[in-house]
Design a protein around this motif. Structure first.
Motif, mmCIF file in Angstrom:
data_model
loop_
_atom_site.group_PDB
_atom_site.id
_atom_site.type_symbol
_atom_site.label_atom_id
_atom_site.label_comp_id
_atom_site.label_asym_id
_atom_site.label_seq_id
_atom_site.Cartn_x
_atom_site.Cartn_y
_atom_site.Cartn_z
ATOM 1 N N ILE A 201 9.965 -2.916 -7.923
ATOM 2 C CA ILE A 201 10.344 -4.410 -8.604
ATOM 3 C C ILE A 201 9.298 -3.807 -10.258
ATOM 4 N N GLU A 202 10.052 -4.356 -10.411
ATOM 5 C CA GLU A 202 10.057 -3.882 -12.380
ATOM 6 C C GLU A 202 8.011 -4.971 -13.290
ATOM 7 N N GLY A 203 7.107 -4.160 -13.255
ATOM 8 C CA GLY A 203 6.518 -5.195 -13.640
ATOM 9 C C GLY A 203 4.721 -4.732 -13.133
ATOM 10 N N VAL A 204 5.650 -4.182 -11.386
ATOM 11 C CA VAL A 204 4.383 -4.221 -11.104
ATOM 12 C C VAL A 204 3.638 -2.717 -10.582
ATOM 13 N N VAL A 205 2.580 -2.530 -11.120
ATOM 14 C CA VAL A 205 2.009 -1.034 -11.095
ATOM 15 C C VAL A 205 0.774 -1.662 -9.335
ATOM 16 N N ASN A 206 1.917 -0.044 -8.357
ATOM 17 C CA ASN A 206 0.757 0.043 -7.493
ATOM 18 C C ASN A 206 -0.215 1.363 -7.920
ATOM 19 N N ILE A 207 -1.344 0.730 -7.000
ATOM 20 C CA ILE A 207 -2.735 0.867 -7.131
ATOM 21 C C ILE A 207 -3.086 1.298 -5.810
ATOM 22 N N SER A 208 -3.263 2.720 -4.877
ATOM 23 C CA SER A 208 -3.132 3.270 -3.449
ATOM 24 C C SER A 208 -4.191 4.210 -3.522
ATOM 25 N N CYS A 209 -4.924 3.446 -1.807
ATOM 26 C CA CYS A 209 -6.333 4.888 -2.098
ATOM 27 C C CYS A 209 -6.384 5.262 -0.975
ATOM 28 N N PRO A 210 -7.479 6.596 -0.299
ATOM 29 C CA PRO A 210 -7.540 6.862 0.279
ATOM 30 C C PRO A 210 -8.447 6.116 1.649
ATOM 31 N N ILE A 211 -7.542 6.491 2.692
ATOM 32 C CA ILE A 211 -9.062 5.921 4.253
ATOM 33 C C ILE A 211 -9.548 6.806 4.700
ATOM 34 N N ARG A 212 -10.209 7.795 5.465
ATOM 35 C CA ARG A 212 -10.755 8.743 6.277
ATOM 36 C C ARG A 212 -11.537 8.287 7.297
ATOM 37 N N ASP A 213 -10.971 9.043 8.546
ATOM 38 C CA ASP A 213 -11.693 8.699 9.679
ATOM 39 C C ASP A 213 -12.966 10.135 9.462
ATOM 40 N N PHE A 214 -13.926 9.500 10.904
ATOM 41 C CA PHE A 214 -14.474 10.264 10.364
ATOM 42 C C PHE A 214 -14.843 11.953 10.754
ATOM 43 N N SER A 215 -13.165 12.701 11.126
ATOM 44 C CA SER A 215 -13.568 14.258 10.372
ATOM 45 C C SER A 215 -13.050 14.075 8.947
ATOM 46 N N GLY A 216 -12.772 13.052 8.424
ATOM 47 C CA GLY A 216 -12.298 13.131 6.738
ATOM 48 C C GLY A 216 -10.949 13.307 6.743
ATOM 49 N N LYS A 217 -10.119 12.988 7.612
ATOM 50 C CA LYS A 217 -8.791 13.129 7.733
ATOM 51 C C LYS A 217 -8.487 11.616 6.899
ATOM 52 N N VAL A 218 -7.241 11.669 5.921
ATOM 53 C CA VAL A 218 -6.633 10.412 5.953
ATOM 54 C C VAL A 218 -5.993 10.150 6.780
ATOM 55 N N VAL A 219 -6.083 9.132 7.481
ATOM 56 C CA VAL A 219 -5.628 7.921 8.266
ATOM 57 C C VAL A 219 -4.522 6.875 7.759
ATOM 58 N N ALA A 220 -5.093 6.758 6.554
ATOM 59 C CA ALA A 220 -4.153 5.393 5.567
ATOM 60 C C ALA A 220 -4.772 5.427 4.643
ATOM 61 N N ALA A 221 -3.681 4.602 3.513
ATOM 62 C CA ALA A 221 -4.035 4.018 2.423
ATOM 63 C C ALA A 221 -3.476 2.253 2.696
ATOM 64 N N LEU A 222 -4.437 1.782 1.257
ATOM 65 C CA LEU A 222 -4.532 0.967 0.852
ATOM 66 C C LEU A 222 -4.127 0.662 -0.361
ATOM 67 N N THR A 223 -3.200 -0.178 -0.308
ATOM 68 C CA THR A 223 -2.545 -0.244 -1.449
ATOM 69 C C THR A 223 -2.805 -1.871 -2.005
ATOM 70 N N ILE A 224 -2.373 -2.078 -3.627
ATOM 71 C CA ILE A 224 -2.639 -3.493 -4.038
ATOM 72 C C ILE A 224 -1.047 -3.087 -4.698
ATOM 73 N N PRO A 225 -0.022 -3.834 -5.099
ATOM 74 C CA PRO A 225 0.559 -3.887 -5.381
ATOM 75 C C PRO A 225 0.639 -5.551 -7.360
ATOM 76 N N PHE A 226 0.045 -4.549 -8.039
ATOM 77 C CA PHE A 226 -0.825 -4.981 -9.125
ATOM 78 C C PHE A 226 0.178 -6.291 -10.149
ATOM 79 N N VAL A 227 -0.613 -7.250 -9.490
ATOM 80 C CA VAL A 227 0.733 -8.112 -10.770
ATOM 81 C C VAL A 227 -0.383 -8.866 -11.732
ATOM 82 N N LYS A 228 -0.465 -8.609 -13.521
ATOM 83 C CA LYS A 228 -0.451 -8.629 -14.211
ATOM 84 C C LYS A 228 -0.042 -10.328 -14.161
ATOM 85 N N ARG A 229 -1.617 -11.771 -13.939
ATOM 86 C CA ARG A 229 -1.718 -12.687 -14.207
ATOM 87 C C ARG A 229 -1.715 -13.216 -15.530
ATOM 88 N N LEU A 230 -1.230 -14.099 -15.942
ATOM 89 C CA LEU A 230 -1.485 -15.126 -17.343
ATOM 90 C C LEU A 230 -2.167 -16.580 -16.699
#
Length: 263
Positions: A201-230
């Motif tokens: 999607i043009e104009g969208v900036v995806n920002i994604s960060c890791p979520i870790r479990d008790f072992s430190g393993k990355v088990v999920a990613a939380l993401t914002i499809p950022f839209v610039k609001r006017l």
């Protein structure tokens, strides 16, 4: 004694042809948004229409597949997705993340979705809309091609090199997308998150960060499809939204027991 022949005998001993046919159908339909006709399913799997018909009837009776309105095409229902959510690790992850995601969406006025790795794709297991009237979001249950996502880079970045290589070899995608995806991984590791322009999607900036479990393993990613609001009552910048996202991911990780692995 020939190990190969022994393994073949063991494989024959534990074969379950009906189960295999049923799983073949489910796996085939999982990649078909519009579904397939009985003839198409049989042809693709190299089976007769009669044996496919029997399997489809059982799967339909059990609620795994459904017929289209015209009675011609079979498609998956959401039952498999619902069953997956009963799995304790996923249930705990979505339970912990749910309230945090809603607070984040309300705070930054952006939609948020939670993804995990599933069969070489990113599966969206939770999604929250922002309070604004205009929303850009990803459908709950969507399976997104790995190379098209910021969350895919996050989910693969911290994998062991061997496992990452095996995964990337098994995933379909253009040579250009694959090259760009792989070359972006070191930057994700350095920054601790992925931020790039959406490939869909043009104009969208995806920002994604890791979520870790008790072992430190990355088990999920939380993401914002950022839209610039006017306009609106809550307008946050990309930088502000990213910092809020990082904070929420650290909080969720701590609640999953990853205290020693997060700042």
């Amino acid at each position: 004694m020939n190990d190969t022949s022994d393994n073949a005998k063991d494989d024959d001993k534990y074969r379950a042809p009906a189960l295999s046919k049923g799983l073949d159908i489910l796996e085939l339909l999982a990649g078909e948004a519009r579904g397939k006709t009985q003839v198409e399913v049989a042809k693709t799997l190299g089976r007769t229409t009669s044996e496919i018909f029997r399997m489809l009837m059982v799967l339909r009776q059990r609620g795994y597949v459904e017929l289209s309105d015209d009675g011609d095409r079979y498609a998956l229902t959401t039952k498999m997705f619902e069953i997956a959510h009963r799995h304790p690790p996923i249930r705990r992850l979505t339970s912990i993340a749910g309230d945090e995601m809603q607070r984040l969406a309300d705070d930054i006025n952006q939609s948020v979705h939670l993804g995990i790795m599933h069969s070489g794709k990113v599966l969206v297991i939770a999604q929250v809309d922002c309070p604004d009237n205009n929303v850009t979001s990803v459908r709950l249950g969507a399976q997104i091609p790995l190379f098209d996502t910021a969350s895919g880079r996050v989910l693969t970045a911290w994998m062991e090199d061997r496992l990452r290589a095996q995964l990337l070899d098994a995933v379909d995608g253009s040579a250009e997308r694959r090259k760009d995806f792989i070359e972006g991984i070191p930057e994700v590791l350095e920054k601790g998150y992925c931020e790039n322009a959406s490939l869909t999607i043009e104009g969208v900036v995806n920002i994604s960060c890791p979520i870790r479990d008790f072992s430190g393993k990355v088990v999920a990613a939380l993401t914002i499809p950022f839209v610039k609001r006017l306009s609106g009552t809550s307008i946050r910048s990309v930088d502000e939204s990213r910092e809020a996202l990082l904070s929420v991911c650290r909080s969720i990780s701590r609640q999953l027991g990853a205290s020693v692995h997060v700042d």
